[in-house]
Design a protein around this motif. Structure first.
Motif, PDB file in Angstrom:
ATOM      1  N   PHE A 203       0.876  -1.318  -0.171  1.00 32.19           N
ATOM      2  CA  PHE A 203      -0.001   0.245   0.363  1.00 32.19           C
ATOM      3  C   PHE A 203       0.686   1.168  -0.515  1.00 32.19           C
ATOM      4  O   PHE A 203       1.745   1.334   0.732  1.00 32.19           O
ATOM      5  CB  PHE A 203      -0.507  -0.108   1.756  1.00 32.19           C
ATOM      6  N   THR A 204       0.565   2.108  -1.480  1.00 30.20           N
ATOM      7  CA  THR A 204       1.368   3.459  -1.247  1.00 30.20           C
ATOM      8  C   THR A 204      -0.006   4.430  -0.757  1.00 30.20           C
ATOM      9  O   THR A 204      -0.747   4.330  -1.805  1.00 30.20           O
ATOM     10  CB  THR A 204       1.842   3.607  -1.915  1.00 30.20           C
ATOM     11  N   SER A 205       0.688   5.599  -0.551  1.00 32.19           N
ATOM     12  CA  SER A 205      -0.830   6.745  -0.853  1.00 32.19           C
ATOM     13  C   SER A 205       0.312   8.089  -0.696  1.00 32.19           C
ATOM     14  O   SER A 205       1.249   8.568  -0.561  1.00 32.19           O
ATOM     15  CB  SER A 205      -0.861   6.723   0.657  1.00 32.19           C
ATOM     16  N   CYS A 206      -0.697   8.807  -0.972  1.00 32.05           N
ATOM     17  CA  CYS A 206       0.149  10.478  -0.848  1.00 32.05           C
ATOM     18  C   CYS A 206      -0.139  10.764   0.055  1.00 32.05           C
ATOM     19  O   CYS A 206      -0.183  10.630   1.588  1.00 32.05           O
ATOM     20  CB  CYS A 206      -1.329  11.269  -1.478  1.00 32.05           C
ATOM     21  N   ALA A 207       0.860  11.862   0.893  1.00 37.04           N
ATOM     22  CA  ALA A 207       1.340  12.440   1.504  1.00 37.04           C
ATOM     23  C   ALA A 207      -0.069  12.474   3.033  1.00 37.04           C
ATOM     24  O   ALA A 207       0.070  12.793   3.958  1.00 37.04           O
ATOM     25  CB  ALA A 207       2.227  13.142   1.998  1.00 37.04           C
ATOM     26  N   ASP A 208      -1.072  13.296   2.159  1.00 35.00           N
ATOM     27  CA  ASP A 208      -1.948  14.145   3.310  1.00 35.00           C
ATOM     28  C   ASP A 208      -3.034  12.891   3.447  1.00 35.00           C
ATOM     29  O   ASP A 208      -4.032  12.588   3.814  1.00 35.00           O
ATOM     30  CB  ASP A 208      -2.520  14.682   2.632  1.00 35.00           C
ATOM     31  N   VAL A 209      -2.455  11.682   3.391  1.00 31.46           N
ATOM     32  CA  VAL A 209      -3.827  10.321   3.446  1.00 31.46           C
ATOM     33  C   VAL A 209      -3.211   8.746   3.711  1.00 31.46           C
ATOM     34  O   VAL A 209      -2.246   8.805   3.629  1.00 31.46           O
ATOM     35  CB  VAL A 209      -4.195  10.295   2.330  1.00 31.46           C
ATOM     36  N   ASP A 210      -3.550   8.201   4.850  1.00 31.26           N
ATOM     37  CA  ASP A 210      -2.785   7.311   5.324  1.00 31.26           C
ATOM     38  C   ASP A 210      -4.096   5.514   5.469  1.00 31.26           C
ATOM     39  O   ASP A 210      -4.822   6.165   4.584  1.00 31.26           O
ATOM     40  CB  ASP A 210      -2.718   6.762   6.835  1.00 31.26           C
ATOM     41  N   TYR A 211      -3.524   4.342   5.160  1.00 33.68           N
ATOM     42  CA  TYR A 211      -4.251   3.332   5.286  1.00 33.68           C
ATOM     43  C   TYR A 211      -5.581   3.294   6.071  1.00 33.68           C
ATOM     44  O   TYR A 211      -6.660   3.134   5.376  1.00 33.68           O
ATOM     45  CB  TYR A 211      -3.761   1.332   5.418  1.00 33.68           C
ATOM     46  N   ASP A 212      -5.620   3.851   7.077  1.00 31.78           N
ATOM     47  CA  ASP A 212      -6.383   3.427   8.219  1.00 31.78           C
ATOM     48  C   ASP A 212      -7.622   5.147   7.372  1.00 31.78           C
ATOM     49  O   ASP A 212      -9.061   4.521   7.460  1.00 31.78           O
ATOM     50  CB  ASP A 212      -6.342   3.818   9.631  1.00 31.78           C
ATOM     51  N   GLY A 213      -7.167   5.806   7.176  1.00 31.37           N
ATOM     52  CA  GLY A 213      -7.630   7.477   7.038  1.00 31.37           C
ATOM     53  C   GLY A 213      -8.707   7.170   5.774  1.00 31.37           C
ATOM     54  O   GLY A 213      -9.809   7.301   5.726  1.00 31.37           O
ATOM     55  N   LEU A 214      -8.016   6.285   4.601  1.00 29.42           N
ATOM     56  CA  LEU A 214      -8.869   6.307   3.623  1.00 29.42           C
ATOM     57  C   LEU A 214     -10.035   5.301   3.514  1.00 29.42           C
ATOM     58  O   LEU A 214     -11.236   4.823   3.286  1.00 29.42           O
ATOM     59  CB  LEU A 214      -7.941   5.530   2.336  1.00 29.42           C
ATOM     60  N   MET A 215      -9.367   4.129   4.572  1.00 29.53           N
ATOM     61  CA  MET A 215     -10.579   2.936   4.316  1.00 29.53           C
ATOM     62  C   MET A 215     -12.201   3.638   5.431  1.00 29.53           C
ATOM     63  O   MET A 215     -12.706   3.334   5.097  1.00 29.53           O
ATOM     64  CB  MET A 215      -9.805   1.784   6.037  1.00 29.53           C
ATOM     65  N   GLU A 216     -11.957   4.694   6.522  1.00 28.14           N
ATOM     66  CA  GLU A 216     -12.791   5.309   7.202  1.00 28.14           C
ATOM     67  C   GLU A 216     -13.805   5.707   6.111  1.00 28.14           C
ATOM     68  O   GLU A 216     -14.633   5.810   6.378  1.00 28.14           O
ATOM     69  CB  GLU A 216     -11.870   5.754   8.206  1.00 28.14           C
ATOM     70  N   GLN A 217     -12.247   6.769   4.940  1.00 30.93           N
ATOM     71  CA  GLN A 217     -13.359   7.280   3.618  1.00 30.93           C
ATOM     72  C   GLN A 217     -14.113   6.471   3.571  1.00 30.93           C
ATOM     73  O   GLN A 217     -15.780   6.961   2.920  1.00 30.93           O
ATOM     74  CB  GLN A 217     -12.454   8.474   3.417  1.00 30.93           C
ATOM     75  N   ALA A 239      -4.836  -6.869  10.886  1.00 35.60           N
ATOM     76  CA  ALA A 239      -4.001  -6.669  11.360  1.00 35.60           C
ATOM     77  C   ALA A 239      -2.789  -6.748   9.945  1.00 35.60           C
ATOM     78  O   ALA A 239      -2.313  -6.390   9.510  1.00 35.60           O
ATOM     79  CB  ALA A 239      -3.512  -6.728  12.323  1.00 35.60           C
ATOM     80  N   ASP A 240      -2.836  -8.298   9.813  1.00 37.51           N
ATOM     81  CA  ASP A 240      -2.418  -8.598   8.818  1.00 37.51           C
ATOM     82  C   ASP A 240      -2.725  -8.925   6.913  1.00 37.51           C
ATOM     83  O   ASP A 240      -1.998  -9.577   6.479  1.00 37.51           O
ATOM     84  CB  ASP A 240      -2.389 -10.515   9.073  1.00 37.51           C
ATOM     85  N   TYR A 241      -3.877  -8.254   6.452  1.00 35.46           N
ATOM     86  CA  TYR A 241      -4.238  -7.766   5.746  1.00 35.46           C
ATOM     87  C   TYR A 241      -3.981  -6.310   5.049  1.00 35.46           C
ATOM     88  O   TYR A 241      -4.741  -5.376   5.724  1.00 35.46           O
ATOM     89  CB  TYR A 241      -5.146  -8.421   5.587  1.00 35.46           C
ATOM     90  N   LEU A 242      -4.103  -6.243   4.259  1.00 36.45           N
ATOM     91  CA  LEU A 242      -4.994  -4.769   3.619  1.00 36.45           C
ATOM     92  C   LEU A 242      -6.205  -5.409   2.719  1.00 36.45           C
ATOM     93  O   LEU A 242      -6.590  -6.357   1.893  1.00 36.45           O
ATOM     94  CB  LEU A 242      -3.949  -4.105   2.349  1.00 36.45           C
ATOM     95  N   LEU A 243      -7.469  -4.436   2.822  1.00 37.83           N
ATOM     96  CA  LEU A 243      -8.367  -4.335   1.931  1.00 37.83           C
ATOM     97  C   LEU A 243      -8.715  -3.539   1.111  1.00 37.83           C
ATOM     98  O   LEU A 243      -7.917  -2.712   0.820  1.00 37.83           O
ATOM     99  CB  LEU A 243      -9.676  -3.853   2.875  1.00 37.83           C
ATOM    100  N   PHE A 244      -8.751  -3.987  -0.091  1.00 36.56           N
ATOM    101  CA  PHE A 244      -9.507  -3.357  -2.033  1.00 36.56           C
ATOM    102  C   PHE A 244     -10.551  -3.641  -2.131  1.00 36.56           C
ATOM    103  O   PHE A 244     -10.545  -5.095  -2.653  1.00 36.56           O
ATOM    104  CB  PHE A 244      -7.853  -3.452  -2.037  1.00 36.56           C
ATOM    105  N   PRO A 245     -10.753  -3.197  -3.099  1.00 35.11           N
ATOM    106  CA  PRO A 245     -11.597  -3.512  -3.932  1.00 35.11           C
ATOM    107  C   PRO A 245     -11.372  -4.106  -5.475  1.00 35.11           C
ATOM    108  O   PRO A 245     -10.678  -3.487  -6.243  1.00 35.11           O
ATOM    109  CB  PRO A 245     -12.647  -2.301  -3.903  1.00 35.11           C
ATOM    110  N   ALA A 246     -11.831  -5.136  -6.094  1.00 35.77           N
ATOM    111  CA  ALA A 246     -11.420  -5.250  -7.850  1.00 35.77           C
ATOM    112  C   ALA A 246     -12.594  -5.613  -8.345  1.00 35.77           C
ATOM    113  O   ALA A 246     -13.770  -5.520  -7.606  1.00 35.77           O
ATOM    114  CB  ALA A 246     -11.015  -7.103  -7.537  1.00 35.77           C
ATOM    115  N   HIS A 247     -12.778  -5.362  -9.541  1.00 39.71           N
ATOM    116  CA  HIS A 247     -13.671  -5.376 -10.419  1.00 39.71           C
ATOM    117  C   HIS A 247     -14.090  -6.505 -10.574  1.00 39.71           C
ATOM    118  O   HIS A 247     -13.512  -8.063 -10.439  1.00 39.71           O
ATOM    119  CB  HIS A 247     -12.807  -5.439 -12.402  1.00 39.71           C
ATOM    120  N   PRO A 248     -15.807  -7.000 -10.791  1.00 43.68           N
ATOM    121  CA  PRO A 248     -16.569  -8.337 -10.441  1.00 43.68           C
ATOM    122  C   PRO A 248     -15.906  -8.698 -11.938  1.00 43.68           C
ATOM    123  O   PRO A 248     -16.454 -10.046 -11.924  1.00 43.68           O
ATOM    124  CB  PRO A 248     -17.930  -7.909 -10.461  1.00 43.68           C
ATOM    125  N   TRP A 249     -15.827  -8.631 -12.878  1.00 48.49           N
ATOM    126  CA  TRP A 249     -15.456  -9.542 -14.174  1.00 48.49           C
ATOM    127  C   TRP A 249     -13.895 -10.054 -13.655  1.00 48.49           C
ATOM    128  O   TRP A 249     -13.480 -11.084 -13.194  1.00 48.49           O
ATOM    129  CB  TRP A 249     -15.241  -8.373 -14.906  1.00 48.49           C
TER     130      TRP A 249
END
Length: 605
Positions: A203-217, A239-249
Motif C-alpha cells: 500500500f502506498t499513498s499521498c502524503a495527506d492520507v494513510d491506510y486507516d484514513g482511506l478505509m474510514e473515508q 491487522a495482517d491484511y490490506l483491504l481493497f476492491p476488485a472489478h467483479p469481472w
C-alpha cells in the motif's frame, strides 16, 4: 424413444441480444465504415480518388468493390465524409455497408497480418455490437445533455476514442458482462472487496492520507467492520491484511481461477460486495461512486483486451503512483502560470498492488500476468466544485446525438457567448496548461477526452480543466531532469525533434481537429476562425512568458508542418500491445507531414 425437443433460450438470454437487429446493425455499420474510411485516409493507408463535385471512390484490394461518397477535406487532412452519401458497389450492384467486409476487402492495403486480422475482426464486431446497443436505448438529445448531470453525460457518449476505428473491442466480455459492466449500459455495479496479506501486497499513498484514513473515508466504521468480520470469522487477524476492491469481472474470470492457490492459502481472501454502487466510466476499468459522489473513483485491473492493450494495472507501477501525483500537484500549486489557468488534477491518492511470487518469477515486468491484481483510489472532482459549477468529461465535446446534432454546438448556443469567445475560454483552460507544462517543465500529459474533466459555470462556459490519469500517462521529456527518486520513472529520453508532437499529435490532431470539424459542420464556427482562435491563444501565451523565448525558438508552435503520427497503424500492426512500454516513442508510426493549421496565423514579431 421420443425426439429431443429443441432448446428454448430463456427470455433473459434473448433480451441480451435484443439490440442486434437489422436496422440497428445497418446504422452501426454505416457509421463505422464512414469512420474507417475517414481515419484510414487521414493516416494515408488509403487514398480516395476524386471523381469531381466533392465525390470520391475507394477501391478494394482486388479492385472489385468500390466505396463512393461525398466528403470535404479539411485542415490536418481531416476527411469529413457525408455518411448519407456513402455507398458500396460490388460487381456492378449496390451492396450493404459492412465494416467487417471492409476490413477483409482492404486487408492488404491496411497491412493486416494473418495473426492480427482475426483479432481485429473480433474487435470490429464488438465495436459494432456496442454501437447497435447504444442505438437501441433511449438517449438524451444534444440540447437535453447541455443541462444533464455528470454521469448522465458520461453514459450518453456514443463514439469512444475519436481516432481508433476498433475502439470497443473488450475481448473477454461475455454478453451478460457487457450489459453489466460496459459504460454505455450505465448499470449500477457493486465492486468485489478482497483482503490481501501484507506479505504479498503493498500500500502506498499521498502524503495527506494513510491506510486507516482511506478505509474510514471509503467504507466508514461499520463497513470496514463488516469486511474485517469475514477475516476474524476465518480465524485470521485483520491487522495482517490490506483491504481493497476488485472489478467483479476480474474476480470471476481471473482471480478466482488464476489466483486459486493464493485464495486457498489465505494470502488472498474474498470478503464480499461493496455496499456503495458504482458506475463504469468511458475508461472502462474506472468507476465513479454514485452512492457517495464525494468518495474516490476506483480504478481496477481488468484482463480485457481493448484498443491495443490488456487493461491491467501494474503492481510495480502502483507503488510510485501516489508520489508522482504529489509531485505534480506541488508543481502546479507553485507555478503561477499553471495556477492562474485554474488547472488542477484529481490525484491518485492511494494504491495497492498484489504480487504473486510465482507469476513474478515466470514473467518480465511488462507481462499482463503482473497486472492482474491492483487498485487505485482517485479523487472525485465533486467536492472541489463551487456553487453553480458542474463537470463533464471532455470527450463529450465530440459527441453528436442520434440526429447528428453536436453537443458542443448546443452548449455554445446555450451559453450566451460568441463561439470564438466560448472557444477561447475553453482553450485558456485546456491548451494553455499543456503549452506551459511543455515549455516550462518538459512535461507532457496524455490529454485526450477521457483524461480531462471540464468544469463549467451555470451558463455552460468552461472555467477550468481537471487533468486525471496521471501516473501512467505523464512524461518528463528530459532524461536528466532533477526529480525525486520515487518520481524518476516518468523521465524519458524523447528525441528533440519529436517532443512537440505531445502538442501537435495529442492535442491538435488527436482532439481539436475533430472539434473544429464538428463546429464547422454545425454552422457554429467556420474552421478558419476556429484555428485562428487557437493561434491567438498560443501567441498570447507566448507573449505572457517572455523568459521562455529560447524554448519557443527551439520548439516553434507555428512551424509550417509536423510529422503525422498514426494511431490506427499501431493497432493494425499489433493489436495486443501497440507500444513497447519500455520505449514508447520508438514505436510511433510516423508517415509524412501535416500542415500546421495555425502556421498561417503566426504573429509577426
Amino acid at each position: 424413444m421420443t425426439a429431443a425437443q429443441p432448446h428454448r433460450a430463456a427470455p433473459a438470454a434473448l433480451d441480451q441480444v435484443a439490440h442486434l437487429r437489422p436496422e440497428l446493425w445497418a446504422a452501426a455499420n454505416r457509421a463505422l465504415v464512414r469512420k474507417a474510411l475517414a481515419e484510414f485516409a487521414h493516416e494515408r493507408l488509403l487514398t480516395p480518388e476524386p471523381t469531381g463535385d466533392g465525390r470520391y471512390i475507394v477501391r478494394s484490394d482486388d479492385g472489385g468493390t468500390e466505396y463512393r461518397f461525398a466528403a470535404r477535406l479539411m485542415a490536418l487532412d481531416h476527411w469529413q465524409i457525408d455518411a448519407a452519401s456513402l455507398t458500396r458497389h460490388r460487381s456492378g450492384a449496390e451492396a450493404p455497408l459492412d465494416a467487417l467486409d471492409l476490413v477483409i476487402e482492404l486487408r492488404a492495403t491496411l497491412g493486416l497480418s494473418e495473426e492480427v486480422l482475426p483479432v481485429y475482426l473480433e474487435e470490429i464486431g464488438s465495436t459494432l455490437s456496442s454501437a447497435a446497443y447504444k442505438l437501441s436505448r433511449p438517449a438524451p438529445d444534444a440540447g437535453e445533455l447541455v443541462t444533464a448531470d455528470f454521469q448522465t453525460v458520461e453514459a450518453s457518449m456514443t463514439e469512444g476514442h475519436p481516432g481508433f476505428v476498433a475502439n470497443n473491442g473488450r475481448i473477454g466480455f461475455a454478453i451478460e458482462e457487457f450489459h453489466a459492466y460496459a459504460p454505455e449500459a450505465a448499470a449500477p455495479v457493486r465492486l468485489m472487496w478482497l483482503a490481501a496479506h501484507r506479505e504479498r501486497a503493498t500500500f502506498t499513498s499521498c502524503a495527506d492520507v494513510d491506510y486507516d484514513g482511506l478505509m474510514e473515508q471509503e467504507l466508514g466504521a461499520d463497513g470496514r467492520a463488516r469486511l474485517e468480520g469475514v477475516l476474524t470469522g476465518l480465524g485470521l487477524d485483520p491487522a495482517d491484511y490490506l483491504l481493497f476492491p476488485a472489478h467483479p469481472w476480474q474476480w470471476a474470470n481471473k482471480l478466482a481461477v488464476t489466483f486459486a492457490g493464493e485464495i486457498a492459502t489465505r494470502h488472498l481472501v474474498p470478503l464480499g460486495e461493496s455496499e456503495d454502487l458504482y458506475q463504469a466510466q468511458q475508461s472502462i476499468r474506472t468507476f465513479f461512486n454514485t452512492s457517495r459522489p464525494d468518495r474516490h473513483y476506483v480504478k481496477t485491473a481488468m484482463s480485457v483486451l481493448n484498443m491495443g492493450f490488456m487493461r491491467g494495472l501494474s503492481a510495480a507501477y502502483m507503488e510510485a503512483t501516489p508520489a508522482i501525483n504529489d509531485w505534480l500537484a506541488e508543481l502546479i500549486a507553485t507555478d503561477p502560470v499553471l495556477r492562474g489557468t485554474g488547472l488542477t488534477i484529481i490525484r491518485e491518492r492511494a494504491a495497492i498492488g498484489y504480487r504473486d511470487p510465482r507469476l513474478e518469477a515466470a514473467t518480465d515486468r511488462y507481462s499482463p500476468y503482473r497486472k492482474m491484481l491492483a487498485a487505485l483510489w482517485r479523487e472525485s472532482p465533486v467536492p472541489s466544485l463551487a456553487p453553480g459549477e458542474r463537470v463533464f468529461t471532455m470527450a463529450a465535446l465530440l459527441h453528436c446525438d442520434r440526429d447528428g446534432r453536436s453537443f458542443a454546438a448546443a452548449l455554445i448556443s446555450a451559453c450566451g457567448l460568441s463561439p470564438e469567445r466560448w472557444l477561447r475560454r475553453y482553450l485558456d483552460a485546456y491548451l494553455v496548461p499543456l503549452l506551459h507544462s511543455f515549455y516550462a517543465h518538459d512535461l507532457a500529459f496524455m490529454p485526450h477526452g477521457e483524461n480531462v474533466i471540464l468544469v463549467l459555470d451555470d451558463a455552460g462556459t468552461v472555467v477550468r480543466a481537471v487533468f486525471k490519469d496521471i501516473a501512467e500517462e505523464i512524461v518528463v521529456m528530459d532524461p536528466e531532469a532533477d526529480l525525486p527518486p520515487a518520481v524518476r520513472r516518468i523521465r524519458a529520453d524523447v528525441p528533440e525533434d519529436m517532443r512537440l508532437l505531445s502538442i501537435f499529435t495529442d492535442v491538435f490532431d488527436g482532439f481539436l481537429r475533430y472539434l473544429a470539424a464538428l463546429l464547422d459542420e454545425a454552422g457554429t464556427l467556420p474552421e478558419d476562425r476556429f484555428w485562428e482562435t487557437v493561434a491567438r491563444c498560443v501567441a498570447d501565451y507566448q507573449d505572457s512568458v517572455p523568459h521562455l523565448a529560447e524554448r519557443f525558438r527551439r520548439h516553434d508552435p507555428f512551424v509550417k508542418t509536423f510529422a503525422l503520427s498514426c494511431l490506427n497503424r499501431l493497432q493494425l500492426r499489433n493489436n495486443r500491445q501497440m507500444v513497447d512500454l519500455a520505449d514508447p516513442s520508438a514505436a510511433l508510426q510516423l508517415v509524412g507531414e501535416l500542415t500546421n493549421p495555425i502556421a498561417r496565423f503566426a504573429p509577426v514579431r
